[in-house]
Design an enzyme around this catalytic site. Structure first.
Site, PDB file in Angstrom:
ATOM      1  N   GLY A 220       0.827  -1.203   0.000  1.00  0.00           N
ATOM      2  CA  GLY A 220       0.000   0.000   0.000  1.00  0.00           C
ATOM      3  C   GLY A 220       0.859   1.249   0.000  1.00  0.00           C
TER       4      GLY A 220
ATOM      5  N   GLY B 114       2.264   5.219   1.108  1.00  0.00           N
ATOM      6  CA  GLY B 114       2.467   6.153   2.210  1.00  0.00           C
ATOM      7  C   GLY B 114       3.308   5.650   3.366  1.00  0.00           C
TER       8      GLY B 114
ATOM      9  CB  CYS C 153       5.363  -3.755   0.142  1.00  0.00           C
ATOM     10  SG  CYS C 153       6.177  -2.227  -0.418  1.00  0.00           S
ATOM     11  CG  LEU C 154       1.820  -0.189   4.214  1.00  0.00           C
ATOM     12  CD1 LEU C 154       2.773   0.820   4.851  1.00  0.00           C
ATOM     13  CD2 LEU C 154       0.588   0.518   3.650  1.00  0.00           C
TER      14      LEU C 154
ATOM     15  CE1 TYR D 154       8.469   7.042   5.919  1.00  0.00           C
ATOM     16  CE2 TYR D 154       7.246   6.608   3.899  1.00  0.00           C
ATOM     17  CZ  TYR D 154       7.637   7.478   4.900  1.00  0.00           C
ATOM     18  OH  TYR D 154       7.194   8.774   4.892  1.00  0.00           O
TER      19      TYR D 154
ATOM     20  CG  HIS E  45       5.795  -5.953  -4.499  1.00  0.00           C
ATOM     21  ND1 HIS E  45       4.439  -5.808  -4.303  1.00  0.00           N
ATOM     22  CD2 HIS E  45       6.345  -4.793  -4.084  1.00  0.00           C
ATOM     23  CE1 HIS E  45       4.177  -4.613  -3.788  1.00  0.00           C
ATOM     24  NE2 HIS E  45       5.330  -3.979  -3.652  1.00  0.00           N
TER      25      HIS E  45
ATOM     26  CD  GLU F 297       3.207  -8.881  -5.517  1.00  0.00           C
ATOM     27  OE1 GLU F 297       3.237  -7.657  -5.713  1.00  0.00           O
ATOM     28  OE2 GLU F 297       3.719  -9.413  -4.520  1.00  0.00           O
TER      29      GLU F 297
END
Length: 358
Positions: free
Chosen positions: A213, A215, A240-241, A285, A325, A327
């Protein structure tokens, strides 16, 4: 052809030709090093609120097709490229780059010196920028937006399968994550990011995937206790996020990289086997090295280029998380095995399975 400009908050101005929407647009300016996969990149919800600079010099040569989108909408704020191909050549193409951007009201800027722009971003770090027709426009920073709230599903959605039931917590998931789970035979329930632990208990899944996601993960600090209870109860995989949020939920910290990792060619080492994989990445991040409690997590993967943490495993619970990732799409599928590892964790926790793992 209308002249356009990208004005950075640091004062630099880059000129080009406007394509798509000619409305002014503000966003965080980031660059992606992938040579292919521009459609998947542009439709990845993780780019919500950002202006993407493509390092590859030609974008749009094979057009856009209905099967190539990673999200139901494009949430990015703009696209910067060296050259835009207006006459794509591919049997499945339905529209060109400028047509798609115009239809969706997204600002684009072509004929830009992207090499110099990327050098500028690498020097300053990730910066805010403004796409406009006015070269004298004064940059005004917009208020921060909770982009996860914008891109996450607002209702549960069930995808049938014969295998384990997976709750996919949606922070801006890519369709390829869902497809990877369905390919393994999983039954998947897509759930909003604000789903409570109690709601997950009612669903009683076999495992949970915390998606990618957009931010800063700390935007969701208020939700961390709920995510921790979920991960303590069910075998979990963070991507990830989702990886960052699981780390935060168990007491670690995150920090922002100078200009992030975005592209399909990032080398990552599996510390258990010593094997190096080429991975697809898209993040600003990372989990802070000094914040890792060794009695809680062990580091499983590292970035070869800068040694940042790319994967974690809980010392006592069936929790896996990766910064990259597995995928892919776009990029290599070298690390798809992590989905099987996640399903193996589910099998070992349940003891008996009435379904088969591929």
């Amino acid at each position: 052809m209308t002249k356009g400009y990208l004005i950075l908050e640091t004062g630099e101005v880059f000129s080009g030709t406007l394509i798509g929407s000619e409305k002014d647009s503000t966003g965080e300016v980031v660059f992606n090093t992938s040579m292919t996969g521009y459609q998947e990149i542009m439709s990845d919800p993780s780019y919500a609120g950002q202006i993407i600079v493509f390092c590859y010099p030609l974008i749009g040569n094979y057009g856009f097709n209905p099967a190539g989108y990673e999200g139901d909408a494009l949430h990015l704020k703009g696209v910067i490229m060296g050259e835009a191909c207006n006459l794509p050549n591919h049997y499945s193409s339905e529209e060109a780059t400028h047509q798609l951007l115009y239809k969706l009201g997204i600002a684009g800027l072509a004929d830009v010196d992207t090499r110099e722009l990327v050098k500028t971003i690498r020097h300053h770090g990730t910066v805010k920028g403004f796409i406009t027709k006015d070269p004298h426009h004064i940059f005004v920073e917009k208020e921060e937006t909770n982009w996860v709230d914008v891109v996450s599903t607002k209702e549960q959605k069930l995808y049938s399968g014969y295998g384990p039931h997976i709750a996919l917590i949606d922070f801006g998931f890519k369709k390829s994550i869902l497809n990877a789970l369905l390919k393994e035979g999983c039954q998947v329930t897509l759930m909003p990011y604000y789903t409570s632990f109690g709601e997950v208990q009612k669903l009683n899944p076999d495992g949970i995937v915390f998606s990618n996601g957009p931010g800063n993960p700390k935007t969701l600090n208020a939700r961390l206790p709920e995510y921790k209870k979920m991960a303590e109860t069910y075998p979990s995989l963070g991507i990830c996020l989702g990886h960052q949020l699981l780390a935060l939920a168990f007491g670690a910290d995150t920090t922002k990289l100078l200009f992030g990792h975005r592209g399909g060619n990032h080398p990552v080492k599996d510390l258990k086997t010593g094997k190096v994989f080429i991975t697809s990445q898209n993040h600003s991040y990372v989990v802070s090295e000094s914040s890792i409690k060794t009695n809680t997590f062990k580091v499983t993967h590292r970035n070869i280029n800068d040694q940042t943490i790319e994967g974690l495993a809980h010392q006592n619970l069936p929790i896996l998380s990766v910064q990259f990732h597995p995928e892919a799409h776009p990029g290599p599928e070298d690390t798809h095995y992590l989905f099987q590892q996640f399903l193996q964790n589910i099998k070992e926790k349940s003891g008996v399975m009435s379904y088969a793992i591929k």
